[in-house]
Design an enzyme around this catalytic site. Structure first.
Site, mmCIF file in Angstrom:
data_model
loop_
_atom_site.group_PDB
_atom_site.id
_atom_site.type_symbol
_atom_site.label_atom_id
_atom_site.label_comp_id
_atom_site.label_asym_id
_atom_site.label_seq_id
_atom_site.Cartn_x
_atom_site.Cartn_y
_atom_site.Cartn_z
ATOM 1 N N CYS A 121 57.940 24.138 92.964
ATOM 2 C CA CYS A 121 59.004 23.307 93.528
ATOM 3 C C CYS A 121 60.370 23.926 93.253
ATOM 4 O O CYS A 121 61.208 24.051 94.144
ATOM 5 C CB CYS A 121 58.897 21.892 92.937
ATOM 6 N N CYS A 204 67.498 17.505 88.793
ATOM 7 C CA CYS A 204 67.014 16.645 89.867
ATOM 8 C C CYS A 204 66.574 15.284 89.308
ATOM 9 O O CYS A 204 66.124 15.192 88.163
ATOM 10 C CB CYS A 204 65.824 17.290 90.546
ATOM 11 N N CYS A 230 64.640 26.682 85.213
ATOM 12 C CA CYS A 230 64.164 26.669 86.589
ATOM 13 C C CYS A 230 63.963 28.075 87.127
ATOM 14 O O CYS A 230 63.552 28.245 88.274
ATOM 15 C CB CYS A 230 65.111 25.881 87.485
HETATM 16 S S1 SF4 Z 1 63.961 20.298 89.035
HETATM 17 FE FE1 SF4 Z 1 64.143 19.826 91.245
HETATM 18 S S2 SF4 Z 1 63.479 21.686 92.246
HETATM 19 FE FE2 SF4 Z 1 62.712 21.799 90.124
HETATM 20 S S3 SF4 Z 1 60.659 20.852 90.111
HETATM 21 FE FE3 SF4 Z 1 62.095 19.202 89.724
HETATM 22 S S4 SF4 Z 1 62.534 18.324 91.755
HETATM 23 FE FE4 SF4 Z 1 61.672 20.339 92.092
#
Ligand code: SF4
Length: 254
Positions: A121, A204, A230
């Protein structure tokens, strides 16, 4: 040819890197803007240190470029902060999106991908858009600090980002959270309201929660997963070999 130019830039970075460790964030920003002109931009998700960096940048270079990776899963408070930034600093934030809308992602990869495979993701919604954005730049500026995560502990104030193939400037790399908050209060810098609700690190909505007393500040990111990054800030060593004469074409801003 491209490899040759990149090699020369890396060697020039290695030369300035040691001295830059003693620079203030403001001096690093000044160097960055003078060296790269319009080919450099600040990357921010508008955390507390990001807000300090934006405020500092506005004082050394009025028309600085600022971009953000908008995953389309951000908190309403984060979107409200973006509006405040644009108004206060008189800039337009460059928003970068995934090629997949949230609905397309669900159709392609199933519902709630973040709960099953957060690396995929983040790859779709953060890393690929960032790579696309960085491909148009010669350098990027971030607000990472060494004490945020183990992956950031080796970061330098100026470094070659081998993952994305450009120069990376981290003006606040040696700052503490205490220094960040002192600057915010001293200069009345706007910040995300969620910080006052026990969210020291904000990403997020699906992958961020408030932290409990005594928890690590990043414990609220990807709760339930070992993940702490990330994938945007992988630290790579800079070559330390002696530099031959760099060609004019390889100068940073060219
Ligand atoms: S931080 Fe945002 S982009 Fe990363 S897994 Fe979670 S929802 Fe998805």
């Amino acid at each position: 040819m491209m490899d040759h130019i990149q090699h020369n830039v890396q060697e020039q970075i290695a030369k300035v890197q040691v001295a830059a460790e003693n620079w203030t964030p403001q001096r690093a920003l000044t160097w960055a803007f003078e060296t790269f002109g319009n080919r450099i931009a600040i990357s921010s998700a508008f955390g507390a240190e990001g807000m300090v960096l934006i405020d500092m940048a506005s004082r050394v270079h009025k028309d600085f470029r600022l971009f953000t990776i908008d995953t389309e899963f951000l908190f309403p408070e984060t979107y409200a902060l973006m509006d405040r930034i644009e108004e206060k600093y008189g800039i337009a934030i460059e928003k970068v999106y995934s090629v997949l809308s949230p609905e397309e992602q669900e159709r392609t990869h199933g519902a709630a991908l973040w709960s099953r495979d957060p690396d995929l993701c983040c790859g779709l919604r953060k890393v690929e858009p960032l790579r696309r954005k960085l491909s148009e730049l010669g350098a990027w500026i971030t607000s990472i600090r060494r004490d945020q995560t183990s992956a950031r502990s080796a970061a330098r104030r100026i470094e070659w980002d081998s993952k994305f193939g450009l120069v990376k400037v981290n003006p606040m790399v040696d700052w503490s959270a205490k220094q960040v908050w002192r600057y915010i209060h001293d200069h009345e810098v706007p910040y995300n309201e969620l910080h006052d609700q026990d969210y020291p690190s904000i990403g997020c909505t699906h992958c961020t929660r408030a932290v409990r007393p005594g928890e690590d500040p990043r414990a609220g990111r990807w709760p339930g997963f070992a993940k702490t990054e990330c994938g945007l800030h992988i630290i790579e060593p800079v070559p330390s070999s002696p530099a031959p004469q760099a060609s004019k074409a390889a100068k940073f801003g060219d």
